[in-house]
Enzyme design. Structure first.
Site, short mmCIF file in Angstrom:
data_model
loop_
_atom_site.label_atom_id
_atom_site.label_comp_id
_atom_site.label_asym_id
_atom_site.label_seq_id
_atom_site.Cartn_x
_atom_site.Cartn_y
_atom_site.Cartn_z
N HIS A 43 20.43 3.44 14.93
CA HIS A 43 19.74 2.95 16.14
C HIS A 43 20.68 2.01 16.89
CE1 HIS A 43 15.95 4.70 14.75
NE2 HIS A 43 16.22 4.19 13.55
N CYS A 74 11.72 6.32 7.37
CA CYS A 74 13.17 6.32 7.57
C CYS A 74 13.90 5.92 6.28
CB CYS A 74 13.55 5.37 8.70
SG CYS A 74 13.23 5.98 10.36
N CYS A 140 -18.66 -9.37 15.73
CA CYS A 140 -17.97 -10.66 15.68
C CYS A 140 -17.01 -10.82 16.86
CB CYS A 140 -17.20 -10.80 14.37
SG CYS A 140 -18.21 -11.29 12.97
N ARG A 178 -5.09 -8.10 7.21
CA ARG A 178 -6.15 -8.83 7.92
C ARG A 178 -7.43 -8.00 7.97
NH1 ARG A 178 -9.13 -11.73 8.09
NH2 ARG A 178 -9.90 -13.19 9.66
N CYS A 182 -11.22 -8.76 6.33
CA CYS A 182 -12.51 -8.71 7.03
C CYS A 182 -13.52 -7.84 6.27
CB CYS A 182 -12.32 -8.17 8.45
SG CYS A 182 -11.69 -9.39 9.62
#
Length: 219
Positions: A43, A74, A140, A178, A182
């Site tokens: 890259h 990759c 929420c 995350r 929840c």
């Protein structure tokens, strides 16, 4: 976010996530093994704007992939190395380094019809009441955004800065982490990897046009 947390995020000297960005920069330039190419060797044109376009559809895998999933793809196919585990320091660091190069750019999900069924499934999950508390993400983060839950302000659920440094975690974490927090909070079964990707696709569509904040800091 309090003014102090906002200031911490804005200053690269104070933002603790920059430690992970620095580690990601080294991983980007380093060969992972003898006669194996570094990421930077392939890259060469820079990666600015790339993370603002993920998740994207992978022609090789025939499915949508998140940026960390693409990094691991990759790694296994181009570098002949084992995939990093989810939320490993290395994977979070490289994702943070790539995300930081898109900081300030607008989130621009690809206009790819192959993504639409996944985005729609992600929205359905976002609005689905789940768990023993029978709550949805939307209840929420849309209906009650800005109010308080157990003394903490409920955010609007915009995933603009992942991977993020959370003061609660005292470290970096991914969006899937995350989301799983929840689902645990509403006492629901954990989402599968496909479901997590679907929700992420919807959240990126929901955040279209907002600026990438990676690496963000949150309470």
């Amino acid at each position: 976010m309090t003014p102090a947390v906002q200031a911490m995020q804005r200053s690269d000297a104070q933002n603790p996530a920059m430690l992970w960005v620095a580690q990601g920069s080294e991983l980007w330039k380093a060969s992972p093994g003898p006669h194996r190419p570094a990421c930077a060797a392939c890259h060469t044109g820079g990666m600015a704007g790339v993370s603002a376009r993920y998740p994207a559809f992978s022609d090789e895998l025939k499915r949508p992939v998140t940026l960390p999933q693409q990094i691991n793809h990759c790694r296994t196919t181009r570098q002949d190395q084992p995939a990093w585990r989810h939320d490993s320091e290395a994977l979070l660091s490289l994702a943070a380094y790539l995300g930081q190069q898109s900081r300030g750019r607008p989130i621009q999900p690809p206009q790819d019809p192959r993504l639409v069924p996944w985005q729609q499934a992600g929205e359905a999950l976002y609005r689905l009441r789940m768990g023993q508390l029978n709550l949805s993400c939307a209840q929420c983060h849309e209906e009650r955004a800005g109010l308080k839950l157990a003394g903490a302000v409920i955010p609007s659920g915009l995933a603009t800065g992942y991977p993020i440094y959370r003061l609660e975690w005292q470290g970096m974490g991914s969006l899937p982490r995350r989301l799983l927090n929840c689902t645990t909070g509403v006492r629901a079964a954990p989402l599968s990897e496909d479901e997590l990707t679907q929700v992420e696709l919807y959240l990126m569509q929901r955040g279209r046009g907002l600026a990438v904040e990676t690496p963000a800091v949150r309470p």
